[in-house]
Design a protein around this motif. Structure first.
Motif, short mmCIF file in Angstrom:
data_model
loop_
_atom_site.label_atom_id
_atom_site.label_comp_id
_atom_site.label_asym_id
_atom_site.label_seq_id
_atom_site.Cartn_x
_atom_site.Cartn_y
_atom_site.Cartn_z
N PHE A 133 41.49 -18.28 8.71
CA PHE A 133 40.99 -18.75 7.51
C PHE A 133 41.28 -17.76 6.29
O PHE A 133 41.07 -16.49 6.54
N GLU A 134 41.75 -18.21 5.15
CA GLU A 134 41.84 -17.47 4.13
C GLU A 134 40.44 -17.36 3.53
O GLU A 134 39.45 -18.05 3.71
N MET A 135 40.26 -16.25 2.68
CA MET A 135 39.01 -15.62 2.40
C MET A 135 38.38 -16.35 1.21
O MET A 135 37.47 -16.94 0.98
N ASP A 136 39.39 -16.07 0.10
CA ASP A 136 38.89 -16.59 -1.37
C ASP A 136 38.93 -18.03 -1.44
O ASP A 136 40.01 -18.69 -1.36
N GLY A 137 37.85 -18.65 -1.83
CA GLY A 137 37.82 -20.20 -1.89
C GLY A 137 37.73 -21.05 -0.57
O GLY A 137 37.59 -22.21 -0.80
N THR A 138 37.90 -20.49 0.27
CA THR A 138 37.82 -21.15 1.47
C THR A 138 36.52 -20.50 2.35
O THR A 138 35.81 -21.26 2.65
N GLN B 268 29.67 -23.55 2.08
CA GLN B 268 28.84 -24.28 3.05
C GLN B 268 29.57 -24.71 4.39
O GLN B 268 30.53 -25.16 4.53
N GLY B 269 28.81 -24.40 5.56
CA GLY B 269 29.33 -24.65 6.71
C GLY B 269 30.23 -23.48 7.31
O GLY B 269 30.81 -23.62 8.66
N ALA B 270 30.65 -22.42 6.77
CA ALA B 270 31.68 -21.39 7.11
C ALA B 270 31.29 -20.65 8.37
O ALA B 270 32.17 -20.74 9.42
N VAL B 271 30.01 -20.35 8.67
CA VAL B 271 29.37 -19.70 9.45
C VAL B 271 29.63 -20.58 10.78
O VAL B 271 30.06 -20.29 11.95
N GLU B 272 28.99 -21.82 10.64
CA GLU B 272 28.86 -22.81 11.68
C GLU B 272 30.42 -23.33 12.27
O GLU B 272 30.69 -23.51 13.47
N THR B 273 31.29 -23.36 11.46
CA THR B 273 32.68 -23.58 11.74
C THR B 273 33.32 -22.55 12.43
O THR B 273 33.92 -22.78 13.53
N VAL B 274 33.33 -21.31 11.84
CA VAL B 274 33.88 -20.32 12.77
C VAL B 274 33.05 -20.08 14.14
O VAL B 274 33.92 -19.85 15.08
N VAL B 275 31.93 -20.03 14.15
CA VAL B 275 31.31 -20.02 15.52
C VAL B 275 31.71 -21.08 16.42
O VAL B 275 31.90 -21.02 17.63
N GLY B 276 31.56 -22.46 15.89
CA GLY B 276 32.07 -23.64 16.56
C GLY B 276 33.48 -23.30 17.32
O GLY B 276 33.78 -23.75 18.46
N VAL C 225 30.88 -14.04 8.99
CA VAL C 225 31.02 -15.29 9.40
C VAL C 225 31.19 -15.22 11.22
O VAL C 225 31.42 -16.33 11.69
N PHE C 226 31.29 -14.11 11.75
CA PHE C 226 31.37 -13.73 12.98
C PHE C 226 32.88 -14.07 13.61
O PHE C 226 32.88 -14.60 14.42
N VAL D 158 39.52 -16.23 15.82
CA VAL D 158 39.49 -16.37 14.34
C VAL D 158 39.79 -15.23 13.56
O VAL D 158 38.98 -14.43 13.80
N ALA D 159 40.53 -15.56 12.45
CA ALA D 159 40.97 -14.45 11.74
C ALA D 159 40.94 -14.78 10.41
O ALA D 159 40.76 -15.71 9.77
N VAL D 160 40.12 -13.66 9.35
CA VAL D 160 40.05 -14.03 8.20
C VAL D 160 41.24 -13.22 7.53
O VAL D 160 41.67 -11.85 7.87
N VAL D 161 41.91 -13.95 6.65
CA VAL D 161 43.40 -13.55 6.26
C VAL D 161 43.32 -13.38 4.68
O VAL D 161 42.80 -14.63 4.12
N THR D 162 43.63 -12.44 4.07
CA THR D 162 43.44 -12.30 2.60
C THR D 162 44.44 -11.43 1.93
O THR D 162 44.92 -10.36 2.57
N ASP D 163 45.06 -11.43 0.78
CA ASP D 163 45.80 -10.70 0.24
C ASP D 163 44.88 -9.72 -0.67
O ASP D 163 45.52 -9.08 -1.80
N SER D 164 43.81 -9.82 -0.56
CA SER D 164 42.72 -9.02 -1.17
C SER D 164 42.70 -7.63 -0.34
O SER D 164 43.69 -7.07 0.21
N TYR D 165 41.38 -7.03 -0.39
CA TYR D 165 41.40 -5.72 0.22
C TYR D 165 40.63 -5.88 1.57
O TYR D 165 39.72 -6.88 1.59
N HIS D 166 40.94 -5.05 2.53
CA HIS D 166 40.25 -5.07 3.99
C HIS D 166 38.65 -4.61 3.77
O HIS D 166 38.11 -5.27 4.62
#
Length: 169
Positions: free
Chosen positions: A1-6, A67-75, A101-102, A83-91
């Motif tokens: 999952f991309e972090m920003d806006g997702t 909305q639903g981010a946590v439920e989607t990742v956990v599901g 989001v677990f 599940v990975a959080v991927v961003t060109d922002s900062y760690h």
């Protein structure tokens, strides 16, 4: 999952700029495709030199989740996905969001901190570097390729979710 806006409602870096009074300085670099991603990332990191780490963490913790981010990742994890959080922002932000989001892991650029404050120096995420040319030499598709190779999974077994053109390979 991309972090920003997702996973997040909005962009972390814009929230950070808002909280630190650096909105004008940031605006001159956002979505500037005439600059290489590496150069843009380094220039933006300099804007936040001297900002306490706690402000980075607080912004990542308080920016609303989609909305639903946590439920989607956990599901997905219950179904056996990693599940990975991927961003060109900062760690520092990606890791905070990962915990919220677990998710299993976070992949991002590493902003350096000394005595609890950003130095303005950034180490670009090696997972985003590829062997393509130009603007595509450093992007999230390279991270996807890295994960597929490193985890020994098939591309057809991967679900990638983003909200922008830079999230598409």
């Amino acid at each position: 999952f991309e972090m920003d806006g997702t996973l997040l409602q909005g962009r972390f870096i814009q929230e950070l700029a808002h909280r630190t009074g650096h909105e004008e300085a940031l605006a001159q670099y956002l979505d500037r495709y005439d600059l290489s991603p590496e150069s843009r990332t380094r220039k933006i990191a300099q804007i936040f030199r001297g900002v306490p780490r706690a402000i980075f963490e607080r912004a990542a913790r308080e920016l609303p989740l989609t909305q639903g981010a946590v439920e989607t990742v956990v599901g997905l994890r219950k179904l056996g996905f990693r599940v990975a959080v991927v961003t060109d922002s900062y760690h520092v932000a990606a890791e905070t969001v990962r915990r919220r989001v677990f998710a299993d892991l976070a992949l991002a650029n590493v902003l350096e901190f000394r005595r609890g404050k950003a130095t303005g120096e950034v180490t670009l995420a090696p997972t985003m570097r590829g062997n393509r040319q130009g603007r595509l030499a450093y992007d999230k598709l390279n991270t996807l390729r890295f994960l597929v190779d490193r985890m020994g999974i098939r591309v057809r077994d991967v679900l990638a979710v983003g909200d922008g053109e830079n999230d598409v390979g």
